[in-house]
Motif scaffolding. Structure first.
Motif, PDB file in Angstrom:
ATOM      1  N   SER A 200       5.854   1.537 -13.543  1.00 33.46           N
ATOM      2  CA  SER A 200       5.241   1.636 -12.228  1.00 33.46           C
ATOM      3  C   SER A 200       4.698   0.283 -11.773  1.00 33.46           C
ATOM      4  CB  SER A 200       4.121   2.682 -12.241  1.00 33.46           C
ATOM      5  OG  SER A 200       3.651   2.921 -10.944  1.00 33.46           O
ATOM      6  N   ALA A 201       4.040  -0.433 -12.687  1.00 31.16           N
ATOM      7  CA  ALA A 201       3.542  -1.770 -12.335  1.00 31.16           C
ATOM      8  C   ALA A 201       4.695  -2.692 -11.955  1.00 31.16           C
ATOM      9  CB  ALA A 201       2.750  -2.350 -13.507  1.00 31.16           C
ATOM     10  N   ALA A 202       5.787  -2.602 -12.679  1.00 29.61           N
ATOM     11  CA  ALA A 202       6.949  -3.446 -12.376  1.00 29.61           C
ATOM     12  C   ALA A 202       7.526  -3.123 -11.006  1.00 29.61           C
ATOM     13  CB  ALA A 202       8.016  -3.271 -13.460  1.00 29.61           C
ATOM     14  N   GLN A 203       7.537  -1.840 -10.644  1.00 31.67           N
ATOM     15  CA  GLN A 203       8.073  -1.454  -9.342  1.00 31.67           C
ATOM     16  C   GLN A 203       7.204  -1.991  -8.209  1.00 31.67           C
ATOM     17  OE1 GLN A 203      10.676  -0.358  -8.054  1.00 31.67           O
ATOM     18  NE2 GLN A 203      10.022   0.261  -6.007  1.00 31.67           N
ATOM     19  N   VAL A 204       5.898  -1.882  -8.329  1.00 32.52           N
ATOM     20  CA  VAL A 204       5.018  -2.399  -7.274  1.00 32.52           C
ATOM     21  C   VAL A 204       5.135  -3.923  -7.188  1.00 32.52           C
ATOM     22  CG1 VAL A 204       2.640  -2.563  -6.462  1.00 32.52           C
ATOM     23  CG2 VAL A 204       3.439  -0.455  -7.535  1.00 32.52           C
ATOM     24  N   THR A 205       5.297  -4.573  -8.324  1.00 32.74           N
ATOM     25  CA  THR A 205       5.505  -6.027  -8.318  1.00 32.74           C
ATOM     26  C   THR A 205       6.783  -6.388  -7.580  1.00 32.74           C
ATOM     27  OG1 THR A 205       4.307  -6.286 -10.400  1.00 32.74           O
ATOM     28  CG2 THR A 205       5.815  -8.060  -9.777  1.00 32.74           C
ATOM     29  N   ARG A 206       7.854  -5.615  -7.794  1.00 30.49           N
ATOM     30  CA  ARG A 206       9.104  -5.873  -7.077  1.00 30.49           C
ATOM     31  C   ARG A 206       8.905  -5.738  -5.578  1.00 30.49           C
ATOM     32  NH1 ARG A 206      11.516  -3.379 -11.705  1.00 30.49           N
ATOM     33  NH2 ARG A 206      11.235  -1.303 -10.819  1.00 30.49           N
ATOM     34  N   VAL A 207       8.170  -4.735  -5.152  1.00 29.11           N
ATOM     35  CA  VAL A 207       7.917  -4.550  -3.720  1.00 29.11           C
ATOM     36  C   VAL A 207       7.133  -5.742  -3.167  1.00 29.11           C
ATOM     37  CG1 VAL A 207       6.687  -3.142  -2.017  1.00 29.11           C
ATOM     38  CG2 VAL A 207       8.007  -2.035  -3.839  1.00 29.11           C
TER      39      VAL A 207
ATOM     40  N   LYS B 211       2.893   9.662  -6.066  1.00 27.32           N
ATOM     41  CA  LYS B 211       3.645  10.911  -5.901  1.00 27.32           C
ATOM     42  C   LYS B 211       4.855  10.963  -6.850  1.00 27.32           C
ATOM     43  CE  LYS B 211       3.811  10.138  -1.419  1.00 27.32           C
ATOM     44  NZ  LYS B 211       4.125  10.266   0.028  1.00 27.32           N
ATOM     45  N   PHE B 212       5.570   9.839  -6.954  1.00 30.29           N
ATOM     46  CA  PHE B 212       6.767   9.792  -7.807  1.00 30.29           C
ATOM     47  C   PHE B 212       6.417  10.130  -9.258  1.00 30.29           C
ATOM     48  CE2 PHE B 212       9.534   7.530 -10.745  1.00 30.29           C
ATOM     49  CZ  PHE B 212      10.799   7.856 -10.289  1.00 30.29           C
ATOM     50  N   TRP B 213       5.426   9.431  -9.803  1.00 31.77           N
ATOM     51  CA  TRP B 213       5.075   9.661 -11.197  1.00 31.77           C
ATOM     52  C   TRP B 213       4.259  10.935 -11.381  1.00 31.77           C
ATOM     53  CZ3 TRP B 213       7.766   7.617 -14.785  1.00 31.77           C
ATOM     54  CH2 TRP B 213       8.383   6.382 -14.596  1.00 31.77           C
ATOM     55  N   GLY B 214       3.489  11.312 -10.387  1.00 33.30           N
ATOM     56  CA  GLY B 214       2.745  12.560 -10.503  1.00 33.30           C
ATOM     57  C   GLY B 214       3.657  13.758 -10.674  1.00 33.30           C
TER      58      GLY B 214
ATOM     59  N   GLU C 164       4.744 -14.624  -3.240  1.00 31.59           N
ATOM     60  CA  GLU C 164       5.166 -15.488  -4.335  1.00 31.59           C
ATOM     61  C   GLU C 164       4.132 -15.506  -5.458  1.00 31.59           C
ATOM     62  OE1 GLU C 164       5.930 -19.347  -2.825  1.00 31.59           O
ATOM     63  OE2 GLU C 164       7.578 -18.712  -1.515  1.00 31.59           O
ATOM     64  N   GLY C 165       4.626 -15.520  -6.678  1.00 28.77           N
ATOM     65  CA  GLY C 165       3.762 -15.682  -7.839  1.00 28.77           C
ATOM     66  C   GLY C 165       3.160 -14.414  -8.401  1.00 28.77           C
ATOM     67  N   VAL C 166       3.377 -13.263  -7.751  1.00 31.74           N
ATOM     68  CA  VAL C 166       2.743 -12.045  -8.268  1.00 31.74           C
ATOM     69  C   VAL C 166       3.307 -11.629  -9.626  1.00 31.74           C
ATOM     70  CG1 VAL C 166       2.070 -11.166  -5.998  1.00 31.74           C
ATOM     71  CG2 VAL C 166       4.320 -10.578  -6.930  1.00 31.74           C
ATOM     72  N   ASP C 167       4.537 -12.021  -9.918  1.00 25.79           N
ATOM     73  CA  ASP C 167       5.142 -11.658 -11.201  1.00 25.79           C
ATOM     74  C   ASP C 167       4.609 -12.498 -12.350  1.00 25.79           C
ATOM     75  OD1 ASP C 167       6.369 -13.825  -9.960  1.00 25.79           O
ATOM     76  OD2 ASP C 167       8.322 -13.456 -10.889  1.00 25.79           O
TER      77      ASP C 167
ATOM     78  N   ILE D 220       0.833  -1.203   0.000  1.00 26.38           N
ATOM     79  CA  ILE D 220       0.000   0.000   0.000  1.00 26.38           C
ATOM     80  C   ILE D 220       0.870   1.255   0.000  1.00 26.38           C
ATOM     81  CG2 ILE D 220      -1.622   1.354   1.403  1.00 26.38           C
ATOM     82  CD1 ILE D 220      -2.929  -1.316   2.179  1.00 26.38           C
ATOM     83  N   ASN D 221       1.915   1.269   0.814  1.00 22.82           N
ATOM     84  CA  ASN D 221       2.809   2.425   0.813  1.00 22.82           C
ATOM     85  C   ASN D 221       3.489   2.601  -0.540  1.00 22.82           C
ATOM     86  OD1 ASN D 221       2.272   3.169   3.449  1.00 22.82           O
ATOM     87  ND2 ASN D 221       3.968   1.985   4.310  1.00 22.82           N
ATOM     88  N   ALA D 222       3.815   1.479  -1.192  1.00 24.95           N
ATOM     89  CA  ALA D 222       4.435   1.563  -2.523  1.00 24.95           C
ATOM     90  C   ALA D 222       3.481   2.200  -3.522  1.00 24.95           C
ATOM     91  CB  ALA D 222       4.852   0.169  -2.987  1.00 24.95           C
ATOM     92  N   LEU D 223       2.198   1.837  -3.470  1.00 28.37           N
ATOM     93  CA  LEU D 223       1.223   2.426  -4.389  1.00 28.37           C
ATOM     94  C   LEU D 223       1.067   3.927  -4.137  1.00 28.37           C
ATOM     95  CD1 LEU D 223      -1.307  -0.507  -4.204  1.00 28.37           C
ATOM     96  CD2 LEU D 223      -0.189   0.272  -6.302  1.00 28.37           C
ATOM     97  N   PHE D 224       1.038   4.334  -2.867  1.00 26.47           N
ATOM     98  CA  PHE D 224       0.992   5.762  -2.556  1.00 26.47           C
ATOM     99  C   PHE D 224       2.257   6.462  -3.052  1.00 26.47           C
ATOM    100  CE2 PHE D 224      -2.614   4.880   0.099  1.00 26.47           C
ATOM    101  CZ  PHE D 224      -3.248   6.103   0.285  1.00 26.47           C
ATOM    102  N   ASN D 225       3.408   5.839  -2.836  1.00 24.62           N
ATOM    103  CA  ASN D 225       4.667   6.452  -3.264  1.00 24.62           C
ATOM    104  C   ASN D 225       4.724   6.591  -4.789  1.00 24.62           C
ATOM    105  OD1 ASN D 225       5.575   6.679  -0.639  1.00 24.62           O
ATOM    106  ND2 ASN D 225       6.700   4.734  -0.688  1.00 24.62           N
TER     107      ASN D 225
END
Length: 520
Positions: free
Chosen positions: A456-463, A388-391, A470-473, A380-385
């Motif tokens: 952005s999707a790849a970054q949230v997946t990494r988090v 802001k990062f991309w905004g 497991e398996g989210v990728d 959740i914090n990654a999605l909020f971040n």
């Protein structure tokens, strides 16, 4: 005609509520469906590069269609009044100048149209609500078919089913059914089309109680690519019925009706809160607590982390299927000082229309999706971040709205199906779709935003992977949110060979390859 059937159930008003065990919901499934049964500033802002001149051969096909269909249907050409509305989509990135707009009025005319299109190999598109973001998914330079005239909503109290035309948006459906004390498992916000939403799976305010929209479909009435009109059920053609439930527009030429079981509709508690930048940490914590602790299937929410007008903020949608939620479910959100507050007991129509509608209409846009196994604090914090990062960066590239939908569901949501579906490819583990939505104005920036949505999707997946998920990728993305270049193998997994077998049987001439979208 193409129909979907949904079951309905008498009761009071409600956004999406549990069905009695004996009821199941039926939703929409084929490429050209005109109805479901369930329990002109359009050209403004269209860039020239996105709207090349239509081919003379396409115009010839349009004229052939015009001379062939009955008086129940119409064909509109550029400059005519209804043409602009016919090609209009919510996002300009999915709008093209077509050679003509065809509004079929009968299933038989749909069959004639498909026969001409198939024999001439003319590109075409079918538009229901026009809310999808992927370029060309429901638009074309050839023949634009719009299902506007398939706008029936009827309720059969004896059968506890509703018939829904696929030219409708969910607002239309609710406005007809809710006053009768019944509802169906449909879209959560205003303006979403019935057809595409259902064919892609369908997450609803009622999903915790009744599963996905495709889990509630009991039959499809549709027009096949060869022009024949058929009703497809689990007993009449189990393979096609399975393939339609999640297979998007790959199997039939047009959808016109959906038949689905109903659910009770009664007064619910819900609405919209907005929060300014200083409250983001509190909202993120409240969302993480809700996702971890709330198990009441009548409760649901969408926390949307936004970046708009140079500032981060949150749009918070709350829903409880009933007027009196147990104490504590939404207390953390209600205790945070909000910028605006519109949370009250209301009917389902009011709930769906509570958020502002069409704020980003007629701009460029794209969706992407991140499947996660757990809405942990870190995710959740990654999605909020990310918002802001991309905004901060994309506002310099004409970005007008940078948005991340955080959508908690119960792990049991995939257990409500009464028959298999082509999507999701597995129900052994539940993943939850987190939606990325970028909106902008400059056409030259298209690739910048497409790439940012992927990064952005790849970054949230990494988090999520670092969080031990497991398996989210390799989890199957939700088709209605998936960006246009998502691999079919990722979307459908081991179901893809069977889907292709069904495709070869029902569309041997590959007519549906002439339309856009994810192609089997």
């Amino acid at each position: 005609m193409n129909k979907y059937v949904w079951n309905t159930h008498p009761s009071g008003l409600a956004c999406h509520q549990a069905l009695p065990p004996s009821l199941s919901m039926l939703f929409l499934a084929a490429a050209t469906v005109t109805n479901l049964i369930l329990t002109p500033s359009a050209l403004a802002g269209i860039p020239r590069a996105s709207t090349p001149l239509y081919s003379r051969s396409y115009l010839d096909v349009c004229q052939q269609i015009e001379s062939t269909v009955s008086n129940a249907s119409d064909v509109y050409f550029p400059g005519q009044v209804h043409y602009a509305q016919g090609i209009k989509h919510y996002m300009v990135t999915n709008t093209q100048l077509s050679a003509c707009v065809v509004e079929p009025g009968t299933a038989e005319d749909v069959g004639k149209i498909l026969t001409i299109i198939g024999s001439t190999r003319t590109p075409f598109a079918v538009k229901g609500g026009g809310h999808g973001s992927n370029p060309g998914s429901s638009s074309t330079e050839g023949v634009q078919i719009t299902m506007t005239r398939f706008s029936e909503v009827t309720y059969d109290a004896d059968a506890q089913t509703a018939t829904i035309g696929t030219g409708l948006v969910w607002d239309d459906v609710y406005e007809t059914l809710v006053p009768q004390g019944v509802n169906v498992v449909g879209g959560r916000v205003t303006g979403v089309g019935v057809a595409g939403f259902t064919l892609g799976g369908g997450y609803s305010w009622l999903t915790n109680q009744h599963g996905l929209t495709v889990d509630n479909v009991v039959s499809f009435e549709l027009v096949k690519p060869d022009g024949s009109v058929v009703t497809v059920t689990d007993s009449s053609d189990a393979d096609l019925f399975w393939a339609l439930k999640g297979g998007m527009n790959n199997y039939v030429g047009h959808r016109h009706e959906i038949y689905s079981q109903d659910v009770p509709s009664r007064s619910s508690l819900g609405g919209l809160l907005t929060y300014t930048a200083g409250k983001l940490d509190d909202v993120a914590a409240a969302t993480a607590k809700f996702a971890a602790e709330v198990t009441d299937p009548k409760a649901a929410l969408i926390t949307t982390a936004n970046f708009v007008l140079g500032q981060p903020g949150v749009s918070q949608l709350l829903f409880y299927d009933g007027p009196n939620p147990p104490a504590g479910i939404f207390d953390d959100f209600l205790a945070i000082p909000s910028f605006t507050k519109d949370v009250d007991t209301r009917d389902f129509v009011s709930l769906v229309q509570a958020p502002p509608s069409d704020i980003q209409a007629n701009q460029r846009g794209i969706f992407n999706v991140v499947p996660v196994a757990n809405l942990s604090v870190n995710v959740i914090n990654a999605l909020f971040n990310e918002s802001k990062f991309w905004g901060e960066r994309l506002q310099l590239k004409s970005g007008s709205f940078i948005s991340y939908d955080i959508e908690p569901f119960l792990p049991s949501i995939l257990s409500h199906n009464t028959s298999p579906s082509s999507w999701p490819p597995t129900r052994e583990k539940t993943y939850y779709p987190q939606n990325i939505y970028f909106s902008w104005t400059a056409e030259l920036a298209d690739d910048v935003f497409f790439d940012a949505a992927r990064q952005s999707a790849a970054q949230v997946t990494r988090v999520a992977l670092q969080d031990g998920q497991e398996g989210v990728d390799t989890a199957a993305p939700y088709p209605n949110y998936a960006i246009f270049d998502t691999p079919l193998e990722l979307l459908y997994g081991d179901n893809l060979p069977r889907m292709r077998e069904v495709k070869g049987r029902v569309d041997p001439d590959n007519v549906m390859s002439l339309a856009g979208g994810f192609k089997i």
